[in-house]
Scaffold this motif. Structure first.
Motif, PDB file in Angstrom:
ATOM      1  N   LEU A 172       0.823  -1.208   0.000  1.00  0.00           N
ATOM      2  CA  LEU A 172       0.000   0.000   0.000  1.00  0.00           C
ATOM      3  C   LEU A 172       0.855   1.255   0.000  1.00  0.00           C
ATOM      4  O   LEU A 172       0.499   2.285  -0.579  1.00  0.00           O
ATOM      5  CB  LEU A 172      -0.920  -0.003   1.225  1.00  0.00           C
ATOM      6  CG  LEU A 172      -1.948   1.120   1.205  1.00  0.00           C
ATOM      7  CD1 LEU A 172      -3.032   0.801   0.191  1.00  0.00           C
ATOM      8  CD2 LEU A 172      -2.553   1.328   2.568  1.00  0.00           C
ATOM      9  N   VAL A 194      -2.267  -3.570   6.652  1.00  0.00           N
ATOM     10  CA  VAL A 194      -1.582  -2.447   6.014  1.00  0.00           C
ATOM     11  C   VAL A 194      -1.438  -1.344   7.056  1.00  0.00           C
ATOM     12  O   VAL A 194      -2.183  -1.284   8.029  1.00  0.00           O
ATOM     13  CB  VAL A 194      -2.366  -1.913   4.794  1.00  0.00           C
ATOM     14  CG1 VAL A 194      -2.488  -2.979   3.725  1.00  0.00           C
ATOM     15  CG2 VAL A 194      -3.731  -1.407   5.194  1.00  0.00           C
ATOM     16  N   ASP A 198      -0.819   5.035   6.171  1.00  0.00           N
ATOM     17  CA  ASP A 198      -0.662   5.081   4.712  1.00  0.00           C
ATOM     18  C   ASP A 198      -2.033   5.094   4.042  1.00  0.00           C
ATOM     19  O   ASP A 198      -2.273   5.857   3.095  1.00  0.00           O
ATOM     20  CB  ASP A 198       0.110   3.844   4.215  1.00  0.00           C
ATOM     21  CG  ASP A 198       1.604   3.966   4.465  1.00  0.00           C
ATOM     22  OD1 ASP A 198       2.287   2.927   4.427  1.00  0.00           O
ATOM     23  OD2 ASP A 198       2.080   5.104   4.688  1.00  0.00           O
ATOM     24  N   LEU A 199      -2.908   4.265   4.553  1.00  0.00           N
ATOM     25  CA  LEU A 199      -4.237   4.153   3.965  1.00  0.00           C
ATOM     26  C   LEU A 199      -5.016   5.449   4.165  1.00  0.00           C
ATOM     27  O   LEU A 199      -5.685   5.944   3.266  1.00  0.00           O
ATOM     28  CB  LEU A 199      -4.970   2.966   4.590  1.00  0.00           C
ATOM     29  CG  LEU A 199      -6.294   2.529   3.962  1.00  0.00           C
ATOM     30  CD1 LEU A 199      -6.160   2.348   2.463  1.00  0.00           C
ATOM     31  CD2 LEU A 199      -6.789   1.241   4.611  1.00  0.00           C
ATOM     32  N   GLU A 200      -4.869   6.019   5.349  1.00  0.00           N
ATOM     33  CA  GLU A 200      -5.552   7.294   5.623  1.00  0.00           C
ATOM     34  C   GLU A 200      -5.095   8.371   4.647  1.00  0.00           C
ATOM     35  O   GLU A 200      -5.904   9.114   4.083  1.00  0.00           O
ATOM     36  CB  GLU A 200      -5.263   7.757   7.049  1.00  0.00           C
ATOM     37  CG  GLU A 200      -6.046   6.999   8.110  1.00  0.00           C
ATOM     38  CD  GLU A 200      -5.504   7.219   9.508  1.00  0.00           C
ATOM     39  OE1 GLU A 200      -4.435   7.863   9.658  1.00  0.00           O
ATOM     40  OE2 GLU A 200      -6.146   6.733  10.456  1.00  0.00           O
ATOM     41  N   LEU A 212     -14.461   1.495  -1.600  1.00  0.00           N
ATOM     42  CA  LEU A 212     -13.329   1.071  -0.799  1.00  0.00           C
ATOM     43  C   LEU A 212     -13.693  -0.217  -0.072  1.00  0.00           C
ATOM     44  O   LEU A 212     -14.646  -0.256   0.707  1.00  0.00           O
ATOM     45  CB  LEU A 212     -12.985   2.163   0.234  1.00  0.00           C
ATOM     46  CG  LEU A 212     -11.816   1.857   1.174  1.00  0.00           C
ATOM     47  CD1 LEU A 212     -10.518   1.671   0.393  1.00  0.00           C
ATOM     48  CD2 LEU A 212     -11.648   2.975   2.198  1.00  0.00           C
ATOM     49  N   LEU A 214     -12.082  -2.997   2.375  1.00  0.00           N
ATOM     50  CA  LEU A 214     -10.943  -3.259   3.248  1.00  0.00           C
ATOM     51  C   LEU A 214     -10.800  -4.740   3.525  1.00  0.00           C
ATOM     52  O   LEU A 214     -11.741  -5.508   3.337  1.00  0.00           O
ATOM     53  CB  LEU A 214     -11.162  -2.516   4.571  1.00  0.00           C
ATOM     54  CG  LEU A 214     -11.499  -1.032   4.417  1.00  0.00           C
ATOM     55  CD1 LEU A 214     -11.995  -0.464   5.734  1.00  0.00           C
ATOM     56  CD2 LEU A 214     -10.270  -0.278   3.936  1.00  0.00           C
ATOM     57  N   VAL A 218      -8.150  -4.665   8.927  1.00  0.00           N
ATOM     58  CA  VAL A 218      -8.423  -3.267   9.303  1.00  0.00           C
ATOM     59  C   VAL A 218      -9.429  -3.257  10.444  1.00  0.00           C
ATOM     60  O   VAL A 218     -10.493  -3.858  10.369  1.00  0.00           O
ATOM     61  CB  VAL A 218      -8.997  -2.467   8.101  1.00  0.00           C
ATOM     62  CG1 VAL A 218      -9.372  -1.057   8.526  1.00  0.00           C
ATOM     63  CG2 VAL A 218      -7.994  -2.433   6.966  1.00  0.00           C
ATOM     64  N   LEU A 226     -11.121   6.156   8.442  1.00  0.00           N
ATOM     65  CA  LEU A 226     -11.214   6.207   6.986  1.00  0.00           C
ATOM     66  C   LEU A 226     -12.538   6.814   6.538  1.00  0.00           C
ATOM     67  O   LEU A 226     -12.584   7.610   5.600  1.00  0.00           O
ATOM     68  CB  LEU A 226     -11.049   4.802   6.404  1.00  0.00           C
ATOM     69  CG  LEU A 226      -9.665   4.196   6.576  1.00  0.00           C
ATOM     70  CD1 LEU A 226      -9.678   2.712   6.253  1.00  0.00           C
ATOM     71  CD2 LEU A 226      -8.639   4.913   5.710  1.00  0.00           C
TER      72      LEU A 226
END
Lengths: 585, 189
Positions: A172, A194, A198-200, A212, A214, A218, A226
């Motif tokens: 990611l 992940v 980074d995802l945020e 999206l 997940l 998560v 998110l």
């Protein structure tokens, strides 16, 4: 001289035609129409990757922007196709990279995709935007990282139920900080965690993100954070819903969901605790699609949720919903078009759920728009099938899996022939049908005669004799895909209807009574069919009359394939050569 | 079309000639099963072989049919693993271990070991003996002691024959046999 449409005009007209079936018809009119059509086709669909060679496709459609390919036969989903059978994406990627560098979209289903393939995609197509892999395998998260890192305009990255070698959640972080184009991201099938930060950040810088999904790693906290960054989502697949129940956690979650005013589709919900379901109540009135098939939630909680979903069009759920729950669905979800009910105990040892044929009858009566059904149930009755057919003549897809093989109508002990006759006769628009339970040859006589629009038919543990196959292959005018397992028919019907097979995409038969001798005759008689015998034992070691384990027959203009593994035997068209397997490592 | 009228005579069926009832259908299920052996992983193959020996007198369990009911393995795994996780979380897999001649039993946690060699070493230390060397064909050679276990079906099996993951799931208790009783398993048939 003749009324000939200038090609520019024809091009313009064709630009309004999207359907490939229509375009295929257009291309048959005459040579110049063929030429104009092929030069303007942007979306190419190949239903069987072995039906045509990649080079031929690349050559015919130089303006290709989108390619969709399917590999393994459908029964591969149920472990009936041994590993290593084939369906390799590489030759296609290689050919497209060389001939169609403007390719923007690749969608693959049931194919073997390696990291090499993914790296090649990333390196070769400058404008690459969409990658959707469904039920694929053979790659690792390194390949995904390559796509993330290199494809600057990536809009869609979806891994649907793939088997991925998960080397960690780093992939990611390979999305560059400059990447802001994401519209859809689905990594629900990956295991590793992940980095949430980074995802945020990725979500924050993707204003067009609409979908999206997940993975279970998560957490709820992650989900809340998110959702706050992406309240514009229309499709959400949650991560794991299991967490310690804290009052603040619940209210944060509830608030986050209530801000997602455009949410239409909800899935994921792994390990969902019933106590958390009320957090979803605010989005229920807007939901059109709900996938609860991984949520082990039981009855009263399910109904509390579903009765708020008045706009629901698509519902996937486990049999934990019981007949009672389906009765509620029938009264609250009047817009329902698609229903799938999966077994919560696929191994049948603990099959003890109060879900019967009555549940489906409720929904058929109450939901007038119902057109697609997938229903797993221990046993069934003809009466129920008759009611369903009578109430829902608009059914387009009817897949009934009576879990008990050979189970008759449990009230009358008769075969389910009458019931399926009613379905075939009554549902005139039926495109896809899966039958199960105790069925005699008669059932197939009705299906052959009445199921005029059925394109895909799946049969297991049914029939008495060759008549069954005879009825199907001499009827079913629109049949394109036929898959059969464990049915007692043999060579005669197959050979008699060999010509029909060329009008179909494919025929799969496993654990039936087709002999190797018949396969040879069929293959030598039909030059444009590949007859693959998939058997552990070399056919020469057994008498020609002995049945083979599995056969996969498909029409092709590409000839026998060159990548067969050792257990797939292709029969040479030349009778003198006999059997070979052209295995090239 | 007339030629099909008499097809019943030439009908291919799996039952014995003369049998016409529905219960032959159950036979069909087990016969068809054999054709699919190739598809199974070795674990399931062995499971099916051992349990089909066991259920000779009872109808075959439906769970043994490959790919039936038609649920994708992705889906099966996701439901199963959630179940298993909640069952085994925080608890080890404790089984009793007895040794012939020893006054009392011990208990060990199978989940502490990654494979057979670790397990056997631990047993050797615990009971102060040695197992000898394992051969696939002949069992354990070079010692009077043979490590065995009782599986879910109640049979006494030689430790080491099945894959480790399968062993952990089916092992109910261990017994280290000694002397003449051990000869049957230890020295090959």
């Amino acid at each position: 001289m003749g009324l000939r449409l200038p090609s520019k005009v024809l091009e313009h007209i064709l630009s309004f035609i999207d359907s490939n079936e229509d375009r295929n018809s257009v291309s048959l009119v005459c040579k110049s129409w063929f030429e104009t059509e092929r030069k303007t086709r942007k979306r190419v669909f190949v239903g069987n990757c072995y039906a045509v060679s990649p080079a031929a496709v690349a050559k015919r459609f130089p303006e290709m922007r989108s390619l969709t390919l399917k590999g393994k036969p459908h029964f591969a989903d149920y472990n009936l196709v041994p590993d290593g059978w084939g369906g390799y994406a590489w030759p296609w990627i290689e050919a497209m990279a060389a001939k169609c560098p403007s390719l923007e979209e690749i969608r693959l289903k049931r194919m073997v995709v390696t990291d090499e393939c993914l790296e090649k995609i990333a390196a070769s197509f400058k404008d690459f935007e969409v990658l959707v892999l469904t039920s694929c395998e053979g790659f690792s998260t390194d390949g995904i990282a390559a796509i993330a890192a290199t494809c600057r305009n990536l809009r869609v990255l979806e891994l649907r139920e793939c088997i991925v070698e998960d080397l960690g959640g780093d992939w990611l972080s390979y999305f560059p900080e400059t990447s802001t184009s994401l519209v859809s991201l689905d990594f629900s099938c990956l295991d590793s965690e992940v980095k949430i930060s980074d995802l945020e950040r990725l979500v924050s810088r993707s204003p067009n993100l609409k979908s999206l999904k997940l993975n279970p790693a998560v957490t709820l906290d992650g989900l809340v954070s998110l959702l706050r960054r992406a309240p514009q989502l229309t499709e959400l697949g949650t991560g794991s819903f299991a967490a310690q129940l804290k009052p603040e956690a619940f209210s944060k979650l509830s608030e986050a969901f209530s801000n997602c005013k455009q949410l239409q589709s909800l899935s994921g919900l792994w390990d969902v605790l019933p106590e958390y379901l009320p957090a979803l109540y605010s989005v229920c009135p807007g939901l059109t699609s709900l996938n609860l098939s991984y949520a082990t939630v039981r009855m009263p909680d399910l109904v509390e949720l579903l009765r708020r979903c008045s706009k629901l069009q698509k519902l996937w759920v486990m049999d934990l919903i019981e007949d009672k729950g389906l009765e509620a669905v029938a009264s609250y979800c009047k817009e329902l078009q698609e229903l799938r009910v999966f077994p919560s105990a696929p191994d049948l040892d603990e099959a003890n759920i109060p879900l019967t044929e009555q549940g489906l009858v409720f929904v058929s009566k109450g939901c007038r728009k119902l057109e697609s059904v997938l229903y797993f149930c221990v046993q069934f009755t003809n009466a129920a099938l008759l009611t369903i057919a009578r109430k829902r003549p608009n059914l387009k897809c009817f897949r009934l899996c009576v879990i008990e093989p050979f189970a008759p109508d449990y009230k009358t002990n008769e075969p389910l022939d009458k019931g399926f006759k009613a379905i075939a006769e009554g549902c005139k628009d039926l495109r896809r049908l899966s039958v199960s339970g105790l069925l005699s040859d008669k059932a197939f006589k009705y299906i052959g005669k009445h199921a005029k629009k059925v394109r895909m038919l799946s049969i297991a543990f049914a029939g008495d004799s060759d008549l069954m196959l005879h009825h199907l292959l001499s009827g079913c005018e629109s049949l394109k895909k036929l898959e059969i397992r464990d049915c007692p028919f043999g060579d005669t019907a197959l050979l008699e209807h060999a010509a029909k097979l060329e009008t179909m995409r494919s025929l799969w038969m496993s654990s039936c009574f087709v002999s190797f001798g018949a396969c040879k005759i069929l293959s030598q008689k039909m030059p444009r069919l590949n007859v693959e015998v998939i058997d552990e034992h070399p056919p020469e070691t057994r008498p020609e009359s002995s049945p083979v384990e599995r056969i996969y027959i498909y029409r092709t203009v590409a000839g026998p394939r060159m990548d067969t593994p050792e257990f797939v035997w292709t029969i040479h068209k030349n009778p003198e050569i006999g059997v070979s397997h052209l295995a090239i490592k | 079309m007339d030629e099909f009228v008499n097809l019943k005579e030439t009908e291919l069926r799996l039952g014995l000639p003369g049998t016409d009832n529905v219960c032959e259908a159950k036979e069909r299920v087990s016969c068809c099963n054999n054709n699919n052996k190739r598809v199974l992983s070795t674990d399931t193959e062995k499971e099916i072989e051992s349990s089909s020996r066991k259920t000779e007198t009872s109808p075959p369990r439906k769970a043994q049919i490959v790919g039936w009911p038609p649920v994708r393995s992705y889906r099966k795994n996701n439901i199963q693993s959630k179940k298993n996780e909640s069952e085994h979380e925080g608890q080890g897999i404790y089984v009793k271990v007895s040794m012939d001649g020893a006054p009392y039993l011990r208990k060990i946690d199978l989940s502490c070991y990654k494979g057979y060699s670790e397990l056997l070493k631990a047993l050797e230390v615990m009971f102060k003996f040695s197992v000898g060397e394992y051969f696939e064909r002949d069992g354990y050679k070079g010692s009077d002691f043979v490590p065995t276990y009782e599986d879910k079906d109640g049979d006494w099996m030689l430790i080491g024959d099945v894959p480790w993951e399968m062993f952990i799931c089916t092992c109910k208790r261990l017994r280290i046999m000694k002397g003449s009783e051990a000869k049957g398993l230890g020295c090959g048939v």
